[in-house]
Motif scaffolding. Sequence first.
Motif, PDB file in Angstrom:
ATOM      1  N   SER A  37      -2.691 -40.694 -39.792  1.00 46.18           N
ATOM      2  CA  SER A  37      -2.960 -41.390 -41.190  1.00 46.18           C
ATOM      3  C   SER A  37      -3.670 -40.475 -42.008  1.00 46.18           C
ATOM      4  CB  SER A  37      -3.173 -42.623 -41.291  1.00 46.18           C
ATOM      5  OG  SER A  37      -4.591 -42.735 -40.761  1.00 46.18           O
ATOM      6  N   ALA A  39      -4.110 -37.236 -42.379  1.00 44.25           N
ATOM      7  CA  ALA A  39      -3.224 -36.205 -43.053  1.00 44.25           C
ATOM      8  C   ALA A  39      -2.573 -36.515 -44.297  1.00 44.25           C
ATOM      9  CB  ALA A  39      -2.248 -35.808 -42.240  1.00 44.25           C
ATOM     10  N   TYR A  41      -4.189 -38.704 -46.680  1.00 44.29           N
ATOM     11  CA  TYR A  41      -5.004 -38.520 -47.709  1.00 44.29           C
ATOM     12  C   TYR A  41      -5.509 -37.123 -47.847  1.00 44.29           C
ATOM     13  CZ  TYR A  41      -5.586 -43.525 -46.583  1.00 44.29           C
ATOM     14  OH  TYR A  41      -5.239 -44.919 -46.750  1.00 44.29           O
ATOM     15  N   SER A 103     -11.130 -31.561 -46.791  1.00 45.20           N
ATOM     16  CA  SER A 103     -11.874 -32.752 -46.136  1.00 45.20           C
ATOM     17  C   SER A 103     -12.823 -33.458 -46.843  1.00 45.20           C
ATOM     18  CB  SER A 103     -12.694 -32.271 -44.973  1.00 45.20           C
ATOM     19  OG  SER A 103     -11.799 -31.460 -43.954  1.00 45.20           O
ATOM     20  N   ALA A 106     -10.522 -35.306 -49.615  1.00 47.19           N
ATOM     21  CA  ALA A 106      -9.779 -36.277 -48.894  1.00 47.19           C
ATOM     22  C   ALA A 106     -10.772 -37.637 -48.928  1.00 47.19           C
ATOM     23  CB  ALA A 106      -9.267 -35.948 -47.417  1.00 47.19           C
ATOM     24  N   SER A 107     -12.021 -37.536 -48.577  1.00 46.54           N
ATOM     25  CA  SER A 107     -12.875 -38.585 -48.290  1.00 46.54           C
ATOM     26  C   SER A 107     -12.871 -39.324 -49.648  1.00 46.54           C
ATOM     27  CB  SER A 107     -14.148 -38.139 -47.834  1.00 46.54           C
ATOM     28  OG  SER A 107     -15.047 -39.257 -47.817  1.00 46.54           O
ATOM     29  N   SER A 110      -9.594 -41.103 -50.792  1.00 48.17           N
ATOM     30  CA  SER A 110      -9.424 -42.085 -50.051  1.00 48.17           C
ATOM     31  C   SER A 110     -10.000 -43.384 -50.509  1.00 48.17           C
ATOM     32  CB  SER A 110      -9.733 -41.943 -48.423  1.00 48.17           C
ATOM     33  OG  SER A 110     -11.061 -41.804 -48.257  1.00 48.17           O
ATOM     34  N   ASP A 138      -8.730 -47.346 -41.056  1.00 46.94           N
ATOM     35  CA  ASP A 138      -8.341 -49.007 -41.232  1.00 46.94           C
ATOM     36  C   ASP A 138      -7.279 -49.503 -40.482  1.00 46.94           C
ATOM     37  OD1 ASP A 138      -6.762 -47.281 -42.616  1.00 46.94           O
ATOM     38  OD2 ASP A 138      -6.705 -48.433 -44.427  1.00 46.94           O
TER      39      ASP A 138
END
Length: 232
Positions: A37, A39, A41, A103, A106-107, A110, A138
């Motif tokens: 999952s 990937a 985001y 990375s 993405a955080s 998200s 989650d």
Amino acid sequence: MKNTEDLVIAIDGHSSGGKSTFAKALAKKMGLTYVDSGAMYRAVALYALENELIVDEKVKRQDLIERLDAITIEIRFNSEKNRHETWLNGRNIEDEIRGVEVSKWASTVSAIPEVRITMVDLQRKISKNKGVVMDGRDIGTVVFPSADIKIFLTAQAEVRAERRYKEMVENGLQASYHEVLDNIMLRDHQDSTREASPLKRAKDSIDLDNSAMSMDEQMKWFEELLEKRREE
Ligand code: DC
């Protein structure tokens, strides 16, 4: 307990804790589909980076929300490489989404509730009517609250940074160990403190700290867990 091929296994935990390696090995062993999952985001972050939706180190939140409909994410199996790969609007982006920059963003993306709603929807659609091993933050709390088995997997931050650093070097990606450690600590903080679905243990999840465990040991741990569950 259901038949093995129908099991839904949720694996949540901190960044770079070896969730995907564990989840992939588990999926292979059990004959289940693996779904990454994170990937998804990462794909949204790459889209934002490539479409001027991140300007001056800031995500243009409203614009990104309006563009969500234009983002198609697929997970396709590459039989030559024997792996699942992430595709964004018809392009294979599997290798592009693993660097530090993606990375980091993405955080950030998200944490946007609209992004999460769209991704959760996609995650459920992909897994409809089949057994899966899905890893993320989650999965046991939001995506599949009634998953058959929920695992909260983690390892010490320094151990995670060391592993991630080695993996990046092997893949020819540029980064220093300290950069990787800082990135991991930042993501731990962001993922755990965001308002929308923060990373937290599901009440019925089982902890697995793999700081000092080999993959064989982790698989053995899972076998014992499954056996216990079947007896219950
Ligand atoms: O697992 P990963 O490192 O590939 O995930 C990338 C980012 O996406 C990470 O910062 C947390 C976020 N994420 C999330 O919020 N929910 C998920 N289910 C999976 C990932």
